[in-house]
Motif scaffolding. Structure first.
Motif, PDB file in Angstrom:
ATOM      1  N   CYS A 253       0.806  -1.122  -0.106  1.00 55.44           N
ATOM      2  CA  CYS A 253      -0.100   0.138   0.366  1.00 55.44           C
ATOM      3  C   CYS A 253       0.575   1.579  -0.270  1.00 55.44           C
ATOM      4  O   CYS A 253       0.460   2.325   0.073  1.00 55.44           O
ATOM      5  N   GLY A 254       2.610   0.984   0.144  1.00 58.04           N
ATOM      6  CA  GLY A 254       3.193   1.978  -0.473  1.00 58.04           C
ATOM      7  C   GLY A 254       3.178   2.546  -1.845  1.00 58.04           C
ATOM      8  O   GLY A 254       3.685   3.527  -2.413  1.00 58.04           O
ATOM      9  N   ASP A 255       2.781   1.794  -3.097  1.00 55.15           N
ATOM     10  CA  ASP A 255       2.339   2.009  -4.282  1.00 55.15           C
ATOM     11  C   ASP A 255       1.060   2.289  -4.430  1.00 55.15           C
ATOM     12  O   ASP A 255      -0.417   1.768  -3.844  1.00 55.15           O
ATOM     13  N   LYS A 256       0.734   2.564  -5.469  1.00 53.17           N
ATOM     14  CA  LYS A 256      -1.011   3.384  -5.420  1.00 53.17           C
ATOM     15  C   LYS A 256      -1.510   1.853  -6.883  1.00 53.17           C
ATOM     16  O   LYS A 256      -3.067   1.941  -5.869  1.00 53.17           O
ATOM     17  N   LEU A 257      -1.033   1.097  -7.222  1.00 54.75           N
ATOM     18  CA  LEU A 257      -1.523   0.199  -7.670  1.00 54.75           C
ATOM     19  C   LEU A 257      -2.311  -0.522  -6.640  1.00 54.75           C
ATOM     20  O   LEU A 257      -3.363  -1.518  -6.703  1.00 54.75           O
ATOM     21  N   GLY A 258      -0.755  -0.846  -5.877  1.00 49.08           N
ATOM     22  CA  GLY A 258      -1.152  -1.675  -4.818  1.00 49.08           C
ATOM     23  C   GLY A 258      -2.077  -1.790  -3.675  1.00 49.08           C
ATOM     24  O   GLY A 258      -2.978  -2.494  -3.020  1.00 49.08           O
ATOM     25  N   PHE A 259      -2.675  -0.282  -3.625  1.00 51.29           N
ATOM     26  CA  PHE A 259      -2.777   0.356  -2.734  1.00 51.29           C
ATOM     27  C   PHE A 259      -5.055   0.576  -3.164  1.00 51.29           C
ATOM     28  O   PHE A 259      -5.708  -0.025  -2.392  1.00 51.29           O
ATOM     29  N   LEU A 260      -4.793   0.854  -4.612  1.00 48.42           N
ATOM     30  CA  LEU A 260      -6.002  -0.204  -4.626  1.00 48.42           C
ATOM     31  C   LEU A 260      -6.433  -1.691  -4.838  1.00 48.42           C
ATOM     32  O   LEU A 260      -8.074  -1.342  -4.569  1.00 48.42           O
ATOM     33  N   ILE A 261      -5.029  -1.711  -5.488  1.00 45.58           N
ATOM     34  CA  ILE A 261      -5.846  -3.744  -5.573  1.00 45.58           C
ATOM     35  C   ILE A 261      -6.572  -3.713  -3.488  1.00 45.58           C
ATOM     36  O   ILE A 261      -7.060  -5.095  -3.678  1.00 45.58           O
ATOM     37  N   ALA A 262      -5.899  -3.307  -2.754  1.00 46.98           N
ATOM     38  CA  ALA A 262      -6.038  -4.101  -1.099  1.00 46.98           C
ATOM     39  C   ALA A 262      -7.402  -3.175  -1.661  1.00 46.98           C
ATOM     40  O   ALA A 262      -8.651  -4.042  -0.901  1.00 46.98           O
ATOM     41  N   ASN A 263      -8.070  -2.234  -1.820  1.00 48.37           N
ATOM     42  CA  ASN A 263      -9.179  -1.378  -1.355  1.00 48.37           C
ATOM     43  C   ASN A 263     -10.656  -2.674  -1.968  1.00 48.37           C
ATOM     44  O   ASN A 263     -11.383  -3.351  -1.923  1.00 48.37           O
ATOM     45  N   PHE A 264      -9.917  -2.994  -3.475  1.00 46.31           N
ATOM     46  CA  PHE A 264     -10.825  -3.267  -4.348  1.00 46.31           C
ATOM     47  C   PHE A 264     -11.183  -5.312  -3.803  1.00 46.31           C
ATOM     48  O   PHE A 264     -12.506  -5.426  -3.459  1.00 46.31           O
ATOM     49  N   GLU A 265     -10.332  -5.783  -3.223  1.00 50.32           N
ATOM     50  CA  GLU A 265     -10.223  -6.754  -2.987  1.00 50.32           C
ATOM     51  C   GLU A 265     -11.088  -6.819  -1.190  1.00 50.32           C
ATOM     52  O   GLU A 265     -11.422  -7.831  -0.916  1.00 50.32           O
ATOM     53  N   LEU A 266      -9.973  -6.491  -0.361  1.00 54.28           N
ATOM     54  CA  LEU A 266     -11.181  -5.799   0.546  1.00 54.28           C
ATOM     55  C   LEU A 266     -12.105  -5.526   0.731  1.00 54.28           C
ATOM     56  O   LEU A 266     -13.732  -6.312   1.882  1.00 54.28           O
ATOM     57  N   ALA A 267     -12.612  -4.791  -0.048  1.00 57.22           N
ATOM     58  CA  ALA A 267     -14.043  -4.340  -0.368  1.00 57.22           C
ATOM     59  C   ALA A 267     -15.176  -5.167  -0.701  1.00 57.22           C
ATOM     60  O   ALA A 267     -16.121  -5.903  -0.480  1.00 57.22           O
ATOM     61  N   ALA A 268     -14.563  -6.689  -1.969  1.00 64.30           N
ATOM     62  CA  ALA A 268     -15.232  -7.612  -2.144  1.00 64.30           C
ATOM     63  C   ALA A 268     -15.347  -8.367  -0.917  1.00 64.30           C
ATOM     64  O   ALA A 268     -17.074  -9.618  -1.197  1.00 64.30           O
ATOM     65  N   ARG A 269     -14.598  -8.812  -0.076  1.00 62.45           N
ATOM     66  CA  ARG A 269     -14.640  -9.704   0.195  1.00 62.45           C
ATOM     67  C   ARG A 269     -15.585  -9.254   1.938  1.00 62.45           C
ATOM     68  O   ARG A 269     -16.118 -10.140   3.263  1.00 62.45           O
ATOM     69  N   ASP A 270     -15.735  -7.945   1.954  1.00 63.94           N
ATOM     70  CA  ASP A 270     -16.447  -7.167   3.114  1.00 63.94           C
ATOM     71  C   ASP A 270     -17.945  -8.003   3.345  1.00 63.94           C
ATOM     72  O   ASP A 270     -18.718  -8.010   2.717  1.00 63.94           O
ATOM     73  N   LYS A 271     -18.071  -8.309   4.600  1.00 63.73           N
ATOM     74  CA  LYS A 271     -19.118  -8.462   5.374  1.00 63.73           C
ATOM     75  C   LYS A 271     -20.695  -7.945   4.582  1.00 63.73           C
ATOM     76  O   LYS A 271     -22.085  -8.267   4.603  1.00 63.73           O
ATOM     77  N   VAL A 272     -20.042  -6.355   5.533  1.00 66.18           N
ATOM     78  CA  VAL A 272     -21.506  -6.083   4.508  1.00 66.18           C
ATOM     79  C   VAL A 272     -22.159  -4.849   2.880  1.00 66.18           C
ATOM     80  O   VAL A 272     -22.546  -5.287   2.639  1.00 66.18           O
ATOM     81  N   LEU A 273     -20.297  -4.620   2.830  1.00 66.96           N
ATOM     82  CA  LEU A 273     -20.395  -3.928   1.695  1.00 66.96           C
ATOM     83  C   LEU A 273     -20.225  -5.099   0.081  1.00 66.96           C
ATOM     84  O   LEU A 273     -20.496  -4.437  -0.424  1.00 66.96           O
ATOM     85  N   GLY A 274     -19.654  -6.092   0.285  1.00 67.20           N
ATOM     86  CA  GLY A 274     -19.508  -6.959  -0.515  1.00 67.20           C
ATOM     87  C   GLY A 274     -19.876  -7.155  -1.562  1.00 67.20           C
ATOM     88  O   GLY A 274     -19.865  -7.253  -2.894  1.00 67.20           O
ATOM     89  N   LYS A 275     -21.270  -7.871  -1.123  1.00 69.64           N
ATOM     90  CA  LYS A 275     -22.109  -8.071  -2.292  1.00 69.64           C
ATOM     91  C   LYS A 275     -22.732  -6.961  -3.517  1.00 69.64           C
ATOM     92  O   LYS A 275     -22.597  -7.208  -4.134  1.00 69.64           O
ATOM     93  N   LYS A 276     -22.887  -5.883  -2.219  1.00 71.61           N
ATOM     94  CA  LYS A 276     -23.753  -4.860  -2.968  1.00 71.61           C
ATOM     95  C   LYS A 276     -22.132  -3.963  -4.112  1.00 71.61           C
ATOM     96  O   LYS A 276     -22.398  -4.121  -5.043  1.00 71.61           O
ATOM     97  N   PHE A 277     -21.117  -4.209  -3.025  1.00 75.76           N
ATOM     98  CA  PHE A 277     -19.792  -3.860  -4.346  1.00 75.76           C
ATOM     99  C   PHE A 277     -19.542  -4.409  -5.780  1.00 75.76           C
ATOM    100  O   PHE A 277     -19.745  -4.004  -6.471  1.00 75.76           O
ATOM    101  N   MET A 278     -19.554  -5.773  -5.553  1.00 77.27           N
ATOM    102  CA  MET A 278     -19.724  -6.586  -6.357  1.00 77.27           C
ATOM    103  C   MET A 278     -20.292  -6.641  -7.621  1.00 77.27           C
ATOM    104  O   MET A 278     -20.666  -6.742  -8.974  1.00 77.27           O
ATOM    105  N   ALA A 279     -21.676  -6.534  -7.109  1.00 77.31           N
ATOM    106  CA  ALA A 279     -22.704  -6.211  -8.153  1.00 77.31           C
ATOM    107  C   ALA A 279     -22.649  -5.058  -9.044  1.00 77.31           C
ATOM    108  O   ALA A 279     -22.458  -5.048 -10.158  1.00 77.31           O
ATOM    109  N   HIS A 280     -22.215  -3.791  -8.435  1.00 72.55           N
ATOM    110  CA  HIS A 280     -21.590  -2.618  -8.769  1.00 72.55           C
ATOM    111  C   HIS A 280     -20.690  -3.059 -10.881  1.00 72.55           C
ATOM    112  O   HIS A 280     -20.812  -1.973 -11.756  1.00 72.55           O
ATOM    113  N   VAL A 281     -19.496  -3.554  -9.508  1.00 64.75           N
ATOM    114  CA  VAL A 281     -18.013  -3.632 -10.388  1.00 64.75           C
ATOM    115  C   VAL A 281     -18.517  -4.665 -11.836  1.00 64.75           C
ATOM    116  O   VAL A 281     -18.450  -4.102 -12.532  1.00 64.75           O
ATOM    117  N   GLU A 282     -19.565  -6.051 -11.420  1.00 63.22           N
ATOM    118  CA  GLU A 282     -20.109  -6.517 -12.183  1.00 63.22           C
ATOM    119  C   GLU A 282     -20.896  -5.957 -13.731  1.00 63.22           C
ATOM    120  O   GLU A 282     -20.944  -5.544 -13.717  1.00 63.22           O
TER     121      GLU A 282
END
Length: 291
Positions: A253-282
């Motif tokens: 997360c000291g790198d912009k791409l790594g930071f964005l990937i972290a946000n994406f993957e942790l958001a995708a697994r989030d118990k509250v946000l995950g399903k809605k987030f991935m539906a938006h991504v799809e």
């Protein structure tokens, strides 16, 4: 000796994330809903650490404020009946965990930042965690807890490593190990053709207090800075340290791409946000393909 202290070097300027880090510390950049430094602190607390030592610089007050009580905010949440949020704010740190802050007056590198913590650490073994390296292990033990178990089993210092591509060795400290994973040599950012291996040091360390003796004596190294890697290279000449391949996913997360990937993957697994987030991504990907 039981390890109770962890050092968090947080004095860096975070220039790769400007202008976001102009007035706010890079360690306060959020992944989903928590700042990077909180992920590192939670990992340390899980491993049994109860003394947190932050090596800071100017413009880092937000870190101290984050781990301090905010009576006005807590009162406001309580009055509005937002008890879940109130509990979240109050439980950022357990009651038995203490914070200490010390300034790194000059930007002289990671080794110098760790050395600044000597008055608070003393001669005890201690942990070092770099918040830039977010290590997620949602279904198991955190990286530092795994390393702590190795420390008590091996009875020596432990350094976290992971395999990297040969072409990327110039971005890391690289270790050469023996058959028992003890460290034979460690080199700071070697060129691929001269790298002793592809085992790269990641931002988690358990070190003996003797490391301070070497940090005080070594000359400035790469980049004109006091390199922690150089001190460890001297230390392994007289003490056993082991390299440990942790279980978990490391995000740079000291790198912009790594930071964005972290946000994406942790958001995708989030118990509250995950399903809605991935539906938006799809939906977004579908629109891109159609466009």
């Amino acid at each position: 000796m039981k390890i109770t202290k962890a050092v968090f070097p947080v004095a860096g300027l975070g220039t790769r994330f400007l202008p976001a880090t102009k007035a706010s510390p890079k360690e306060m950049l959020t992944v989903v809903d928590k700042p990077l430094i909180q992920y590192a602190v939670e990992e340390a607390i899980e491993a049994g650490i109860n003394e947190l030592i932050f090596v800071t610089s100017t413009h880092k007050r937000a870190i101290e404020d984050h781990f301090d009580k905010n009576f006005e905010l807590e009162y406001n949440l309580e009055q509005k009946g937002k008890l879940d949020l109130l509990e979240t704010v109050r439980n950022i740190l357990p009651a038995d965990v203490n914070c200490a802050y010390i300034r790194q007056k000059e930007a002289l590198g990671l080794g110098h930042a760790v050395l600044c913590a000597k008055p608070l650490v003393g001669n005890e073994p201690f942990a070092v965690l770099l918040a830039d390296d977010l290590i997620d292990n949602a279904n198991g033990k955190g990286a530092l807890l795994q390393m702590m178990e190795q420390y008590y089993y091996q009875k020596c210092g432990v350094i976290a490593v992971q395999e990297v591509f040969k072409k990327d060795t110039g971005s890391y400290g690289i270790v050469k190990t023996r058959a028992d994973n003890s460290i034979q040599a460690i080199v700071e950012k070697p060129k691929p053709e001269s790298a002793p291996s592809t085992n790269a040091v990641v931002g988690r360390y358990i070190l003996p207090g003797e490391i301070f003796d070497y940090l005080e004596k070594i000359p400035k190294g790469a980049g004109g800075e006091i390199q922690l890697t150089d001190a460890i290279a001297k230390l392994v000449e007289s003490q056993r340290l082991v390299a440990y391949h942790f279980d978990g996913t490391r995000y740079d997360c000291g790198d912009k791409l790594g930071f964005l990937i972290a946000n994406f993957e942790l958001a995708a697994r989030d118990k509250v946000l995950g399903k809605k987030f991935m539906a938006h991504v799809e939906s977004m990907l579908k629109n891109i393909k159609q466009g």
